[in-house]
Design an enzyme around this catalytic site. Sequence first.
Site, mmCIF file in Angstrom:
data_model
loop_
_atom_site.group_PDB
_atom_site.id
_atom_site.type_symbol
_atom_site.label_atom_id
_atom_site.label_comp_id
_atom_site.label_asym_id
_atom_site.label_seq_id
_atom_site.Cartn_x
_atom_site.Cartn_y
_atom_site.Cartn_z
ATOM 1 N N LYS A 158 2.840 -2.873 -3.641
ATOM 2 C CA LYS A 158 1.821 -2.628 -2.613
ATOM 3 C C LYS A 158 0.523 -2.094 -3.210
ATOM 4 O O LYS A 158 -0.512 -2.141 -2.568
ATOM 5 C CB LYS A 158 2.360 -1.631 -1.591
ATOM 6 C CG LYS A 158 3.538 -2.190 -0.823
ATOM 7 C CD LYS A 158 3.837 -1.349 0.408
ATOM 8 C CE LYS A 158 5.014 -1.972 1.153
ATOM 9 N NZ LYS A 158 5.235 -1.375 2.458
ATOM 10 N N ARG A 159 0.606 -1.542 -4.397
ATOM 11 C CA ARG A 159 -0.592 -0.949 -4.982
ATOM 12 C C ARG A 159 -1.413 -1.936 -5.815
ATOM 13 O O ARG A 159 -2.500 -1.621 -6.240
ATOM 14 C CB ARG A 159 -0.223 0.271 -5.840
ATOM 15 C CG ARG A 159 0.070 1.516 -5.023
ATOM 16 C CD ARG A 159 0.749 2.570 -5.867
ATOM 17 N NE ARG A 159 2.003 2.070 -6.431
ATOM 18 C CZ ARG A 159 3.151 2.013 -5.738
ATOM 19 N NH1 ARG A 159 3.198 2.425 -4.503
ATOM 20 N NH2 ARG A 159 4.249 1.545 -6.301
#
Length: 441
Positions: free
Chosen positions: A214-215
């Site tokens: 997600k990062r």
Amino acid sequence: MSSNVRVRFAPSPTGYLHVGGARTALFNWLYARHTGGTFILRIEDTDRARNTAEATQAIYDGLQWLGLDWDEGPFKGGDCGPYFQSEREEIYLRYFNRLKDAGHLYEDGGAWRFRSPRELVVLDDLVCGRIEFDLTNPETHPDITIRRPDGGWIFHFVNVVDDIEMKMTHVIRGEDHLSNTPKHLELYKALGAQPPRFAHIPLILNRDGSKMSKRDQGAAVGGYIEQGYAPEAVVNYLCLLGWSPKDNREVLDLHEIIALFDLPNINRRAASYDLDKCHWMNAQYLLHMSLERFTALSLPFIEKAGIPYGSDAALKAVLAIVQEKTKQLNEVPDRIRFFFTEAFEFEAEAVEKAFKVPGALEKLAALADRYAASEPWTAESIEATLKATAAELGWKNKELIHPARIAVSGRAVGPSLYHMMEVLGRERTVARMRRAVARFA
Ligand code: GLU
């Protein structure tokens, strides 16, 4: 065409919508549209500590932006609601008691665990093929918890219960869930329910082979919205993450994708996320879309930037000449601002290069005089006048082109000069040239 196919996107609203989730939603949606089935949105919000209203909103916004409309779910309703797990307590209790009464559960430190029958579980996956899971060893496959000591429900249980209650025919989800599936199959069996068909879709990796998290850059769907990607381009790109039409084509119309898409032709191999390619695809879409569509997609950016664009016709005339070079829609305000205000900025370097050359401003003044007197005012005649002026006075075209461009736009690069001047109109073009002559003398 309609069928009894029922598929769902079942996100947990704990962060933003990321491309992996969007791709899962898309594949489910494509399969529903391909088969004439039903696409359901179910919000898996059992984890109260981690769910947020913003995350749920980001899911709605992302799906809506991508055009992945759901047939049943929040706002839509349907026969199998409610579509939020947090509102399905009674159903879970009913199933919980069924399992308990049949002796499948036991208490362990306040939590409730499901007693695995300790068997060999066979999954016939539509993408991964036949897989055997040996669950006979409790060391490697401990009994799963289905209810916490505080009464909260664990994902495995509510996921299975809802898929039964909502009559899912297919579960299309990320390969990261593959290891959960045998446990889910045990639950289906204990509940005496026919499991859906499973299709586990390949992981999405970064270009360096690491698992996309997600990062990672480009992971959030919200980022594409903010940066001005065309949703149809992102949809097209996401389709290619694990699926292809098998003929090397990449830019494909969505109707055609719907017609071609099917579960058996999903790749087994992990997909590699290539942000540059997504960017390229977006530029292709922006270049080839209709002016109407380009205008509609640009408007939110133009309005947010507070550009006083006047009429729709005036705006369209300007957008028609900047569309070609636009790679992301968030560039549009900056590309068009100078058309709609006389208070635009001049690039210092461009001014230095174009106006501080001996004789440059005299040449610009002469061109302004010619333009003031010339008829008609079209890109072709504007070009012809500039070239005729240069030829007659013994100058090079570029000795007029550069100062003219900086005078009317303040910058060294931009849309085609003659089209830009045509759209600006004769009065404003001449006034801007004369103002530059006065200002930079
Ligand atoms: N809530 C789960 C997730 O977000 C759903 C998994 C599934 O599709 O079954 O990963």
